[in-house]
Design a protein around this motif. Sequence first.
Motif, PDB file in Angstrom:
ATOM      1  N   TYR A  79      38.963  33.490  57.761  1.00  0.00           N
ATOM      2  CA  TYR A  79      39.203  34.801  57.280  1.00  0.00           C
ATOM      3  C   TYR A  79      39.732  35.584  58.349  1.00  0.00           C
ATOM      4  CZ  TYR A  79      35.208  37.032  56.024  1.00  0.00           C
ATOM      5  OH  TYR A  79      34.454  37.508  56.466  1.00  0.00           O
ATOM      6  N   GLN A 118      36.887  32.804  52.406  1.00  0.00           N
ATOM      7  CA  GLN A 118      35.697  33.171  52.484  1.00  0.00           C
ATOM      8  C   GLN A 118      34.757  32.088  51.429  1.00  0.00           C
ATOM      9  OE1 GLN A 118      32.262  35.276  53.145  1.00  0.00           O
ATOM     10  NE2 GLN A 118      33.608  37.024  52.849  1.00  0.00           N
ATOM     11  N   SER A 119      35.296  32.163  49.839  1.00  0.00           N
ATOM     12  CA  SER A 119      34.597  31.519  48.880  1.00  0.00           C
ATOM     13  C   SER A 119      35.198  31.148  49.183  1.00  0.00           C
ATOM     14  CB  SER A 119      35.582  32.489  47.802  1.00  0.00           C
ATOM     15  OG  SER A 119      35.440  33.233  47.591  1.00  0.00           O
ATOM     16  N   CYS A 155      30.107  40.347  60.738  1.00  0.00           N
ATOM     17  CA  CYS A 155      30.631  41.428  60.095  1.00  0.00           C
ATOM     18  C   CYS A 155      29.804  42.188  60.794  1.00  0.00           C
ATOM     19  CB  CYS A 155      30.338  41.549  59.057  1.00  0.00           C
ATOM     20  SG  CYS A 155      32.217  40.852  57.435  1.00  0.00           S
TER      21      CYS A 155
ATOM     22  N   TYR B  79      32.345  43.765  45.755  1.00  0.00           N
ATOM     23  CA  TYR B  79      32.637  43.228  46.482  1.00  0.00           C
ATOM     24  C   TYR B  79      34.055  43.660  46.521  1.00  0.00           C
ATOM     25  CZ  TYR B  79      35.606  39.228  47.384  1.00  0.00           C
ATOM     26  OH  TYR B  79      37.172  38.756  47.433  1.00  0.00           O
ATOM     27  N   HIS B  83      37.159  45.936  47.282  1.00  0.00           N
ATOM     28  CA  HIS B  83      38.532  45.456  47.940  1.00  0.00           C
ATOM     29  C   HIS B  83      40.157  46.127  47.328  1.00  0.00           C
ATOM     30  CE1 HIS B  83      37.961  42.555  51.546  1.00  0.00           C
ATOM     31  NE2 HIS B  83      36.540  43.274  52.126  1.00  0.00           N
ATOM     32  N   LEU B  86      41.879  49.071  48.024  1.00  0.00           N
ATOM     33  CA  LEU B  86      42.125  49.352  49.238  1.00  0.00           C
ATOM     34  C   LEU B  86      43.377  49.993  49.176  1.00  0.00           C
ATOM     35  CD1 LEU B  86      41.038  46.746  51.046  1.00  0.00           C
ATOM     36  CD2 LEU B  86      40.491  48.876  51.593  1.00  0.00           C
ATOM     37  N   ILE B 111      37.073  47.059  53.814  1.00  0.00           N
ATOM     38  CA  ILE B 111      37.674  46.095  54.499  1.00  0.00           C
ATOM     39  C   ILE B 111      35.805  44.998  55.219  1.00  0.00           C
ATOM     40  CG2 ILE B 111      38.792  43.730  55.583  1.00  0.00           C
ATOM     41  CD1 ILE B 111      41.561  45.987  55.845  1.00  0.00           C
ATOM     42  N   LEU B 112      35.404  45.787  55.629  1.00  0.00           N
ATOM     43  CA  LEU B 112      34.184  44.575  56.445  1.00  0.00           C
ATOM     44  C   LEU B 112      33.129  44.835  55.763  1.00  0.00           C
ATOM     45  CD1 LEU B 112      33.838  45.615  59.851  1.00  0.00           C
ATOM     46  CD2 LEU B 112      34.204  43.188  59.135  1.00  0.00           C
ATOM     47  N   ASP B 115      33.783  41.650  52.780  1.00  0.00           N
ATOM     48  CA  ASP B 115      33.505  41.102  53.217  1.00  0.00           C
ATOM     49  C   ASP B 115      31.999  40.510  53.530  1.00  0.00           C
ATOM     50  OD1 ASP B 115      36.126  40.692  53.823  1.00  0.00           O
ATOM     51  OD2 ASP B 115      35.780  40.972  55.906  1.00  0.00           O
ATOM     52  N   ALA B 116      31.275  40.984  54.044  1.00  0.00           N
ATOM     53  CA  ALA B 116      29.204  41.148  53.909  1.00  0.00           C
ATOM     54  C   ALA B 116      28.907  41.105  52.809  1.00  0.00           C
ATOM     55  CB  ALA B 116      29.253  42.163  55.095  1.00  0.00           C
ATOM     56  N   GLN B 118      29.959  39.822  50.002  1.00  0.00           N
ATOM     57  CA  GLN B 118      31.032  38.649  49.830  1.00  0.00           C
ATOM     58  C   GLN B 118      29.644  37.359  50.490  1.00  0.00           C
ATOM     59  OE1 GLN B 118      33.669  34.679  48.262  1.00  0.00           O
ATOM     60  NE2 GLN B 118      34.038  36.779  50.021  1.00  0.00           N
ATOM     61  N   SER B 119      29.307  37.703  52.143  1.00  0.00           N
ATOM     62  CA  SER B 119      28.141  37.336  52.384  1.00  0.00           C
ATOM     63  C   SER B 119      27.145  36.591  51.694  1.00  0.00           C
ATOM     64  CB  SER B 119      28.329  37.073  53.865  1.00  0.00           C
ATOM     65  OG  SER B 119      29.848  36.905  54.068  1.00  0.00           O
ATOM     66  N   ALA B 149      35.014  33.026  42.581  1.00  0.00           N
ATOM     67  CA  ALA B 149      34.665  34.555  43.224  1.00  0.00           C
ATOM     68  C   ALA B 149      36.766  34.494  43.735  1.00  0.00           C
ATOM     69  CB  ALA B 149      33.818  34.576  43.964  1.00  0.00           C
ATOM     70  N   GLY B 150      36.888  32.568  44.113  1.00  0.00           N
ATOM     71  CA  GLY B 150      37.593  32.303  44.769  1.00  0.00           C
ATOM     72  C   GLY B 150      39.036  31.998  44.154  1.00  0.00           C
ATOM     73  N   CYS B 155      39.785  36.492  42.697  1.00  0.00           N
ATOM     74  CA  CYS B 155      40.967  36.353  43.769  1.00  0.00           C
ATOM     75  C   CYS B 155      42.232  36.009  43.371  1.00  0.00           C
ATOM     76  CB  CYS B 155      40.639  35.732  45.422  1.00  0.00           C
ATOM     77  SG  CYS B 155      39.212  36.494  46.169  1.00  0.00           S
TER      78      CYS B 155
END
Lengths: 296, 296
Positions: A79, A118-119, A155, B79, B83, B86, B111-112, B115-116, B118-119, B149-150, B155
């Motif tokens: 990812y 990521q998920s 990140c 998050y 996204h 965008l 974008i970052l 991503d962060a 989500q983590s 989430a995926g 998504c």
Amino acid sequence: MIFTELHSQVRYKTDHGLRNIIDILPNHAASLKSAMHYALLAGGKRTRPLLVYLMGETIAAEEADMLTISMAIECIHAYSLVHDDLPAMDDDDLRRGKPTCHMAYDEATAILAGDALQSLAFTLLADHPMSSFGNENRIKLVSILAKSAGYLGMCGGQAIDLQSTGRAISLAELTQLHQLKTGALLCACAEMVTTVSPGLSHIHANAFVDYARLIGLIFQIQDDILDVEGHSDVIGKPQGSDLEQGKNTFPALLGLHSAKEELAKLHQQALQALAGLPYNTEALSAFTDFVVKRDH
Amino acid sequence: MIFTELHSQVRYKTDHGLRNIIDILPNHAASLKSAMHYALLAGGKRTRPLLVYLMGETIAAEEADMLTISMAIECIHAYSLVHDDLPAMDDDDLRRGKPTCHMAYDEATAILAGDALQSLAFTLLADHPMSSFGNENRIKLVSILAKSAGYLGMCGGQAIDLQSTGRAISLAELTQLHQLKTGALLCACAEMVTTVSPGLSHIHANAFVDYARLIGLIFQIQDDILDVEGHSDVIGKPQGSDLEQGKNTFPALLGLHSAKEELAKLHQQALQALAGLPYNTEALSAFTDFVVKRDH
């Protein structure tokens, strides 16, 4: 087992496991599924799974645990490459000699593929088969992987990289950048596999993580050197692209000669870290040499 | 407690908890940290945390567990908005009347930040304080949230949305789209909070999830109706923007009158689902009315 044979086996197992996971997904969003497959199975070297297996076999981790950890870490790694290659980030058209995900599909699909991968990493840590000891420690693995992937790891490192592109930074800053951007995920490999190895002492677990940290720096310095000295058709991207983009690299900061000296110094430190462990670390030593001498 | 008072409390607790989590991060990537703060704390309604607390209080979940689940789900929700906004996705400049994250910062940072965040959701589920019963069930929460989430949830739904924009789809396809894109995360709220409620029967847990699924559809149909009938300054984005972008909506597919009839039907179904539960569901009924009648 000789090192190259293990590497082939790890690539096969990881690829096979990831392919199965993607193949069984329903087809409600076919392009997204295809892009996830493309990103995950586009010929990665599986360096992180190799590190997981090399350490895991050294300290008697279970096969199922090593595989689950390897698959999860590759989802995060894949990812990150998809998102890093986006036009708004590094704007790369090629990765490993093939079109990057957003070139093969489109930007929106590439963003979503990264997000869904990521998920998927966390789905694997929660649900993919593990040993009974691995099962008990799943949430620790989630904690390690999430931290290493997020602001405190990858990140954060990528953000520092973008901030510092085009302006000079110090060696300490460059080292921190890479410890987060590349090192955090390699350290997570070591932290995760030591977490699922029963009976390992804290001191030895920490030594494996220190070794992984050194491998991260070695990996990055060699990457920077390859950008200067490598051949585009071998490294799978245009030679000199870091320099052209104004990226801070170890050769740009130290000069090529000193960067190579630094690499040799870290190489020795990594071998010493292994020598201090009461395990047979022959295969890990061979891996260290491989990372230092790789040409792509 | 009256419904609006609980809503204020939930907003306060969630905002306060999330602000603390971001504030204690080190400043190595200051823009990224700031963008994460912006995305998380830009005045969201906290509908998902409200649902978590409304259900949790009904079935005697612990405060710490409800808060941790709420914070994690808001990281995923925030998050996804960053996204989705965008340029390569929905290309929205405004969100809740403020510049979207990539307009306030830049695309790479947005974008970052996504991503962060989500983590961070998974870091919270792994590490944020929970009750002893919550602690034992953390990995189940990770499994639920990661799946919702995926690809099998949000998504996947966003990918179907992008694929189907500009071409007509059936009511069944539109319903599936929204069940994944919006519904999956609302169902995850119900699944997570029922997971940390000891003594709840499977049948009743499933009924709460069914209720959340209905709420997801109600939420979306009302969203679509607001895009036709709402005022830009109240809904926080240009009225008619879905229509302009060629989005498939319930009013576009069914006509405005039939969309409202469908909404009324689902409203009744949701109230009936609650009436069948052996709990005091008065506050959840009030919430159902709130979702149906909201003007933004």
